[in-house]
Write an enzyme that holds these catalytic residues in place. Sequence first.
Site, PDB file in Angstrom:
ATOM      1  N   ASP A  46      -0.948  -7.962  -2.086  1.00 59.47           N
ATOM      2  CA  ASP A  46      -1.436  -7.951  -0.702  1.00 59.47           C
ATOM      3  C   ASP A  46      -2.944  -7.726  -0.697  1.00 59.47           C
ATOM      4  O   ASP A  46      -3.421  -6.665  -1.125  1.00 59.47           O
ATOM      5  CB  ASP A  46      -0.720  -6.818   0.061  1.00 59.47           C
ATOM      6  CG  ASP A  46      -0.954  -6.876   1.558  1.00 59.47           C
ATOM      7  OD1 ASP A  46      -1.818  -7.649   1.998  1.00 59.47           O
ATOM      8  OD2 ASP A  46      -0.253  -6.134   2.282  1.00 59.47           O
ATOM      9  N   TRP A  88      -9.838  -3.776   7.411  1.00 56.88           N
ATOM     10  CA  TRP A  88      -9.094  -2.831   6.549  1.00 56.88           C
ATOM     11  C   TRP A  88      -7.845  -3.495   5.980  1.00 56.88           C
ATOM     12  O   TRP A  88      -7.190  -4.257   6.631  1.00 56.88           O
ATOM     13  CB  TRP A  88      -8.677  -1.580   7.338  1.00 56.88           C
ATOM     14  CG  TRP A  88      -7.803  -0.686   6.504  1.00 56.88           C
ATOM     15  CD1 TRP A  88      -8.208   0.102   5.464  1.00 56.88           C
ATOM     16  CD2 TRP A  88      -6.386  -0.520   6.611  1.00 56.88           C
ATOM     17  NE1 TRP A  88      -7.122   0.752   4.930  1.00 56.88           N
ATOM     18  CE2 TRP A  88      -5.975   0.384   5.606  1.00 56.88           C
ATOM     19  CE3 TRP A  88      -5.423  -1.069   7.461  1.00 56.88           C
ATOM     20  CZ2 TRP A  88      -4.663   0.770   5.427  1.00 56.88           C
ATOM     21  CZ3 TRP A  88      -4.111  -0.686   7.293  1.00 56.88           C
ATOM     22  CH2 TRP A  88      -3.723   0.224   6.275  1.00 56.88           C
ATOM     23  N   GLU A 112      10.527  -7.692   2.679  1.00 56.63           N
ATOM     24  CA  GLU A 112       9.825  -6.519   2.170  1.00 56.63           C
ATOM     25  C   GLU A 112      10.681  -5.267   2.359  1.00 56.63           C
ATOM     26  O   GLU A 112      11.322  -5.100   3.393  1.00 56.63           O
ATOM     27  CB  GLU A 112       8.494  -6.334   2.917  1.00 56.63           C
ATOM     28  CG  GLU A 112       7.714  -5.111   2.463  1.00 56.63           C
ATOM     29  CD  GLU A 112       6.367  -4.971   3.182  1.00 56.63           C
ATOM     30  OE1 GLU A 112       6.176  -5.617   4.224  1.00 56.63           O
ATOM     31  OE2 GLU A 112       5.521  -4.211   2.676  1.00 56.63           O
ATOM     32  N   ARG A 136       5.725  -5.970  -5.519  1.00 55.39           N
ATOM     33  CA  ARG A 136       4.346  -6.087  -5.033  1.00 55.39           C
ATOM     34  C   ARG A 136       3.480  -5.126  -5.821  1.00 55.39           C
ATOM     35  O   ARG A 136       3.793  -3.932  -5.891  1.00 55.39           O
ATOM     36  CB  ARG A 136       4.283  -5.740  -3.542  1.00 55.39           C
ATOM     37  CG  ARG A 136       2.919  -6.001  -2.941  1.00 55.39           C
ATOM     38  CD  ARG A 136       2.830  -5.490  -1.517  1.00 55.39           C
ATOM     39  NE  ARG A 136       2.322  -4.135  -1.480  1.00 55.39           N
ATOM     40  CZ  ARG A 136       1.715  -3.585  -0.433  1.00 55.39           C
ATOM     41  NH1 ARG A 136       1.561  -4.285   0.678  1.00 55.39           N
ATOM     42  NH2 ARG A 136       1.290  -2.348  -0.476  1.00 55.39           N
ATOM     43  N   GLU A 146      -0.847 -12.257  -0.375  1.00 51.38           N
ATOM     44  CA  GLU A 146      -0.637 -11.964   1.054  1.00 51.38           C
ATOM     45  C   GLU A 146      -1.951 -11.685   1.785  1.00 51.38           C
ATOM     46  O   GLU A 146      -2.817 -10.978   1.262  1.00 51.38           O
ATOM     47  CB  GLU A 146       0.273 -10.734   1.132  1.00 51.38           C
ATOM     48  CG  GLU A 146       0.544 -10.249   2.537  1.00 51.38           C
ATOM     49  CD  GLU A 146       1.493  -9.054   2.508  1.00 51.38           C
ATOM     50  OE1 GLU A 146       2.290  -8.930   1.550  1.00 51.38           O
ATOM     51  OE2 GLU A 146       1.427  -8.232   3.430  1.00 51.38           O
ATOM     52  N   TYR A 157      -6.567   0.393  -0.265  1.00 52.93           N
ATOM     53  CA  TYR A 157      -5.335   0.089   0.442  1.00 52.93           C
ATOM     54  C   TYR A 157      -4.157  -0.062  -0.536  1.00 52.93           C
ATOM     55  O   TYR A 157      -4.295  -0.685  -1.577  1.00 52.93           O
ATOM     56  CB  TYR A 157      -5.493  -1.224   1.245  1.00 52.93           C
ATOM     57  CG  TYR A 157      -4.149  -1.777   1.610  1.00 52.93           C
ATOM     58  CD1 TYR A 157      -3.440  -1.184   2.649  1.00 52.93           C
ATOM     59  CD2 TYR A 157      -3.549  -2.774   0.863  1.00 52.93           C
ATOM     60  CE1 TYR A 157      -2.160  -1.598   2.945  1.00 52.93           C
ATOM     61  CE2 TYR A 157      -2.273  -3.209   1.160  1.00 52.93           C
ATOM     62  CZ  TYR A 157      -1.588  -2.614   2.202  1.00 52.93           C
ATOM     63  OH  TYR A 157      -0.325  -3.016   2.474  1.00 52.93           O
ATOM     64  N   HIS A 167      -4.710  -7.740   2.060  1.00 45.17           N
ATOM     65  CA  HIS A 167      -4.927  -6.976   3.292  1.00 45.17           C
ATOM     66  C   HIS A 167      -6.176  -7.413   4.054  1.00 45.17           C
ATOM     67  O   HIS A 167      -7.005  -6.586   4.448  1.00 45.17           O
ATOM     68  CB  HIS A 167      -4.925  -5.466   3.005  1.00 45.17           C
ATOM     69  CG  HIS A 167      -4.125  -4.694   4.013  1.00 45.17           C
ATOM     70  ND1 HIS A 167      -4.705  -4.018   5.046  1.00 45.17           N
ATOM     71  CD2 HIS A 167      -2.799  -4.543   4.173  1.00 45.17           C
ATOM     72  CE1 HIS A 167      -3.759  -3.462   5.785  1.00 45.17           C
ATOM     73  NE2 HIS A 167      -2.594  -3.774   5.280  1.00 45.17           N
ATOM     74  N   GLU A 189       1.990 -10.608   9.295  1.00 47.70           N
ATOM     75  CA  GLU A 189       2.498  -9.310   9.766  1.00 47.70           C
ATOM     76  C   GLU A 189       1.793  -8.843  11.036  1.00 47.70           C
ATOM     77  O   GLU A 189       2.344  -8.023  11.769  1.00 47.70           O
ATOM     78  CB  GLU A 189       2.408  -8.248   8.661  1.00 47.70           C
ATOM     79  CG  GLU A 189       0.994  -7.899   8.255  1.00 47.70           C
ATOM     80  CD  GLU A 189       0.949  -6.862   7.147  1.00 47.70           C
ATOM     81  OE1 GLU A 189       1.613  -7.060   6.120  1.00 47.70           O
ATOM     82  OE2 GLU A 189       0.261  -5.844   7.324  1.00 47.70           O
ATOM     83  N   ARG A 246       5.284 -14.032   7.663  1.00 45.20           N
ATOM     84  CA  ARG A 246       5.684 -12.619   7.545  1.00 45.20           C
ATOM     85  C   ARG A 246       5.847 -11.903   8.877  1.00 45.20           C
ATOM     86  O   ARG A 246       5.841 -10.678   8.937  1.00 45.20           O
ATOM     87  CB  ARG A 246       4.624 -11.883   6.697  1.00 45.20           C
ATOM     88  CG  ARG A 246       4.894 -12.113   5.237  1.00 45.20           C
ATOM     89  CD  ARG A 246       3.955 -11.387   4.328  1.00 45.20           C
ATOM     90  NE  ARG A 246       3.633 -10.019   4.654  1.00 45.20           N
ATOM     91  CZ  ARG A 246       4.462  -8.986   4.503  1.00 45.20           C
ATOM     92  NH1 ARG A 246       5.671  -9.181   4.033  1.00 45.20           N
ATOM     93  NH2 ARG A 246       4.069  -7.769   4.825  1.00 45.20           N
TER      94      ARG A 246
HETATM   95  C1  GCO Z   1       2.552  -4.478   4.183  1.00 43.49           C
HETATM   96  C2  GCO Z   1       1.521  -4.046   5.158  1.00 43.49           C
HETATM   97  C3  GCO Z   1       1.563  -2.630   5.590  1.00 43.49           C
HETATM   98  C4  GCO Z   1       0.539  -2.389   6.684  1.00 43.49           C
HETATM   99  C5  GCO Z   1       1.089  -1.453   7.695  1.00 43.49           C
HETATM  100  C6  GCO Z   1       0.198  -1.340   8.888  1.00 43.49           C
HETATM  101  O1  GCO Z   1       2.367  -5.535   3.616  1.00 43.49           O
HETATM  102  O2  GCO Z   1       3.536  -3.772   4.049  1.00 43.49           O
HETATM  103  O3  GCO Z   1       0.271  -4.583   4.871  1.00 43.49           O
HETATM  104  O4  GCO Z   1       1.484  -1.705   4.569  1.00 43.49           O
HETATM  105  O5  GCO Z   1      -0.656  -1.904   6.199  1.00 43.49           O
HETATM  106  O6  GCO Z   1       2.358  -1.901   8.032  1.00 43.49           O
HETATM  107  O7  GCO Z   1       0.855  -0.715   9.920  1.00 43.49           O
HETATM  108 MG    MG Z   2       0.695  -6.590   4.195  1.00 46.19          MG
END
Ligand code: GCO
Ligand code: MG
Length: 402
Positions: free
Chosen positions: A210, A402, A339, A147, A236, A159, A212, A262, A283
């Site tokens: 990602d 975020w 992951e 990643r 992602e 991020y 995010h 997630e 995920r």
């Molecule tokens: C990822 C995630 C994490 C999140 C975190 C939040 O893809 O691993 O986006 O990094 O930001 O798990 O608690």
């Molecule tokens: Mg993520």
Amino acid sequence: MKIIDAAVIVTCPDRNFVTLKLTTEDGLTGLGDATLNGREMAVVAYLHEHVVPTLLGRDATRIEDTWQYLYKGAYWRRGPVTMTAIAAVDMALWDLLGKATGLPVHRLLGGRCRTSARVYAHASGRDLPELLDAVTAAREAGYTAVRVQSGIPGIPSTYGVSKDGTPYEPADSAVPSESVWSTPPYLRHLPRMLAAVREAHGEELDLLHDVHHRLTPNEAARLGRDVEEFRLFWLEDPVPSELQEGYRHLRHHTTTPIAVGEVFNTIWDCQQLIGEQLIDFIRTSVTHAGGITHLRRILFFADLYAVRSGSHGATDLSPVAMAAALHVDVSVPNFGIQERMPHTALTDAVFPHAYTFADGTMDPGEQPGLGVELDEELAARHPYRPASLPVNRLADGTVHSW
Ligand code: GCO
Ligand code: MG
């Protein structure tokens, strides 16, 4: 096999973890991860006040019934706090069943469908040279899927990028820190970043990225198109995941594979995305989506629609969750990738475990149950420290995802 004790253990070996420990009348113990990043104590209270009293005296082998009891019986369904608490109980019950039968959990789940679970690494850098070095390090460590995240010119910090060479850990202060975001420089930067990685590392390495949750559906559609030539393994969370119609728009405009989930807690959160084949990877994590029992329900549903797994495995999921995820990974037909963000040495010492990493894959091992223990004495030496995830704002102060 009656449950006679249920303890909720909170520890902070470099970061916070909440663990449920069930004990049976025969002296067996089972562990479940109940960590909800930045909201740990809400799950602790839910477990203490509403779950633990219902577990004492219960038959630990009735895993499905206990799941139904905690889900349907509560009247108030779903949500991250509830589903994380249910997950912890579910994991602990599978762990107990494994220990009682002498079998690793993957054998109770139907046995292995594959020799091990392929994992992807995180590589990040404040700028492109630093990112390219991080990718080199990941490849040297044996990963075949990486990643990639990097600093964005014009944005002070972003991020997924570690600031000072220490492992990335976003929950950084008791009261949330604030970061600044701007979408246009990001959209300009990402194709350049991926071009640089492909140029330096060739075509064969699987690349993931990602977003995010930061884009609108149309911005994501444009990005998906702009990066098609780099053949991502997945893009992602391009759009906030509750905006499910947004994924239909995205899907109609790009063939870049999409991974989400997630932040989902139940099959109901992804029913449309999977059923309409709007995504390629789901995920959901074993901790935040109701445990092994419910994660498998999601994955079997996803299998009907050629959607593969890509379980969340950030460091805010404890080694108990990592073990549980790996037992699921090796035993479901539609495994995609797992992951992996390695835990710190101290966390590994608090949670000694049987799972192993080699050649870009992980294996849950053959120990009975999940194959993870908790060193309670060491855990007690590292008490809870409040830590929150950051809040994001645009330059004019508007709060942004975020
Ligand atoms: C990822 C995630 C994490 C999140 C975190 C939040 O893809 O691993 O986006 O990094 O930001 O798990 O608690
Ligand atoms: Mg993520």
